[in-house]
Design a protein around this motif. Structure first.
Motif, PDB file in Angstrom:
ATOM      1  N   UNK A 123      70.613  96.343  37.023  1.00 15.11           N
ATOM      2  CA  UNK A 123      70.714  97.797  36.888  1.00 15.11           C
ATOM      3  C   UNK A 123      69.824  98.497  37.913  1.00 15.11           C
ATOM      4  N   UNK A 124      68.615  97.964  38.125  1.00 20.19           N
ATOM      5  CA  UNK A 124      67.710  98.560  39.115  1.00 20.19           C
ATOM      6  C   UNK A 124      68.283  98.423  40.529  1.00 20.19           C
ATOM      7  N   UNK A 125      68.848  97.271  40.827  1.00 19.02           N
ATOM      8  CA  UNK A 125      69.478  97.059  42.126  1.00 19.02           C
ATOM      9  C   UNK A 125      70.628  98.049  42.333  1.00 19.02           C
ATOM     10  N   UNK A 126      71.439  98.218  41.301  1.00 14.91           N
ATOM     11  CA  UNK A 126      72.579  99.141  41.383  1.00 14.91           C
ATOM     12  C   UNK A 126      72.104 100.570  41.618  1.00 14.91           C
ATOM     13  N   UNK A 127      71.015 100.959  40.961  1.00 16.26           N
ATOM     14  CA  UNK A 127      70.479 102.314  41.132  1.00 16.26           C
ATOM     15  C   UNK A 127      70.029 102.535  42.576  1.00 16.26           C
ATOM     16  N   UNK A 128      69.495 101.495  43.198  1.00 14.75           N
ATOM     17  CA  UNK A 128      69.023 101.616  44.583  1.00 14.75           C
ATOM     18  C   UNK A 128      70.168 101.669  45.582  1.00 14.75           C
ATOM     19  N   UNK A 129      71.242 100.941  45.321  1.00 11.67           N
ATOM     20  CA  UNK A 129      72.260 100.830  46.363  1.00 11.67           C
ATOM     21  C   UNK A 129      73.568 101.568  46.091  1.00 11.67           C
ATOM     22  N   UNK A 130      73.730 102.220  44.923  1.00 13.17           N
ATOM     23  CA  UNK A 130      74.996 102.922  44.710  1.00 13.17           C
ATOM     24  C   UNK A 130      75.108 104.111  45.661  1.00 13.17           C
ATOM     25  N   UNK A 131      76.319 104.364  46.116  1.00 12.02           N
ATOM     26  CA  UNK A 131      76.568 105.367  47.154  1.00 12.02           C
ATOM     27  C   UNK A 131      76.619 106.798  46.634  1.00 12.02           C
ATOM     28  N   UNK A 132      76.642 106.962  45.318  1.00 12.10           N
ATOM     29  CA  UNK A 132      76.835 108.302  44.761  1.00 12.10           C
ATOM     30  C   UNK A 132      75.596 108.844  44.065  1.00 12.10           C
ATOM     31  N   UNK A 133      74.457 108.223  44.338  1.00  7.43           N
ATOM     32  CA  UNK A 133      73.177 108.687  43.787  1.00  7.43           C
ATOM     33  C   UNK A 133      73.162 108.774  42.267  1.00  7.43           C
ATOM     34  N   UNK A 134      73.806 107.817  41.606  1.00  6.47           N
ATOM     35  CA  UNK A 134      73.762 107.749  40.147  1.00  6.47           C
ATOM     36  C   UNK A 134      72.362 107.265  39.777  1.00  6.47           C
ATOM     37  N   UNK A 135      71.642 108.041  38.963  1.00  6.61           N
ATOM     38  CA  UNK A 135      70.253 107.674  38.646  1.00  6.61           C
ATOM     39  C   UNK A 135      70.158 106.448  37.740  1.00  6.61           C
ATOM     40  N   UNK A 136      69.003 105.779  37.812  1.00 10.22           N
ATOM     41  CA  UNK A 136      68.763 104.566  37.036  1.00 10.22           C
ATOM     42  C   UNK A 136      69.025 104.791  35.547  1.00 10.22           C
ATOM     43  N   UNK A 137      68.573 105.887  34.986  1.00  8.19           N
ATOM     44  CA  UNK A 137      68.762 106.129  33.539  1.00  8.19           C
ATOM     45  C   UNK A 137      70.240 106.121  33.163  1.00  8.19           C
ATOM     46  N   UNK A 138      71.063 106.704  34.014  1.00  8.91           N
ATOM     47  CA  UNK A 138      72.504 106.726  33.736  1.00  8.91           C
ATOM     48  C   UNK A 138      73.098 105.317  33.876  1.00  8.91           C
ATOM     49  N   UNK A 139      72.663 104.600  34.889  1.00 10.90           N
ATOM     50  CA  UNK A 139      73.144 103.229  35.082  1.00 10.90           C
ATOM     51  C   UNK A 139      72.697 102.352  33.912  1.00 10.90           C
ATOM     52  N   UNK A 140      71.489 102.553  33.424  1.00 11.54           N
ATOM     53  CA  UNK A 140      71.013 101.781  32.263  1.00 11.54           C
ATOM     54  C   UNK A 140      71.878 102.059  31.036  1.00 11.54           C
ATOM     55  N   UNK A 141      72.245 103.331  30.818  1.00  7.39           N
ATOM     56  CA  UNK A 141      73.128 103.676  29.683  1.00  7.39           C
ATOM     57  C   UNK A 141      74.487 102.996  29.840  1.00  7.39           C
ATOM     58  N   UNK A 142      75.007 103.005  31.060  1.00  8.22           N
ATOM     59  CA  UNK A 142      76.299 102.363  31.326  1.00  8.22           C
ATOM     60  C   UNK A 142      76.182 100.844  31.076  1.00  8.22           C
TER      61      UNK A 142
END
Length: 141
Positions: A115-134
């Motif tokens: 999840x942390x990796x995804x937050x760093x590299x996603x192209x649409x600036x989706x924040x870590x908190x949202x990625x963690x919820x997903x």
């Protein structure tokens, strides 16, 4: 395709398409590759608008089904598809029209480090908190 934003879904698709014979790759790229995100691109810029999300998901599904009905050799849905209900219509349509369905999950959506990796590299600036919820909502079944 299934995975968190930044998990590598689009990269996986690009690699898969490039592995196909040239004619199939070109056909798939032009007529068989669907992503709701692409509908948010205006004049080359990604402009997310939450008020259009439901409408754009419906448009993406309709385009996907049209490609199936045309008999495209490969048809791909590149969305996050966090929960089963988000991709069941794609899967059902493909099976009904005689396609073999392959579900590809990129990464480990429940993993905190992923999840942390995804937050760093996603192209649409989706924040870590949202990625963690997903990630917590991700249905692996």
């Amino acid at each position: 395709m299934r995975g968190l934003p930044g998990s590598g879904k689009s990269h996986w698709v690009e690699q898969f398409i490039q592995s196909q014979p040239l004619s199939v790759a070109l056909q798939t790229k032009q007529y068989g590759y669907f992503s709701t995100d692409s509908l948010f691109v205006v004049e080359g810029m990604y402009q997310f608008d939450i008020s259009k999300l439901s409408e754009y998901h419906q448009i993406n599904l309709s385009l996907f089904i049209e490609a199936l009905s045309r008999g495209e050799p490969i048809v791909i849905c590149d969305n996050t598809n966090v929960c089963h209900w988000e991709y069941i219509a794609y899967k059902t349509a493909a099976v009904a029209l005689g396609y073999k369905v392959k579900i590809v999950i990129t990464g480990e959506p429940k993993s905190a480090s992923h999840q942390q990796l995804c937050a760093k590299r996603n192209k649409h600036n989706v924040p870590l908190k949202h990625i963690q919820r997903m990630g917590q909502a991700f249905d692996l079944g």
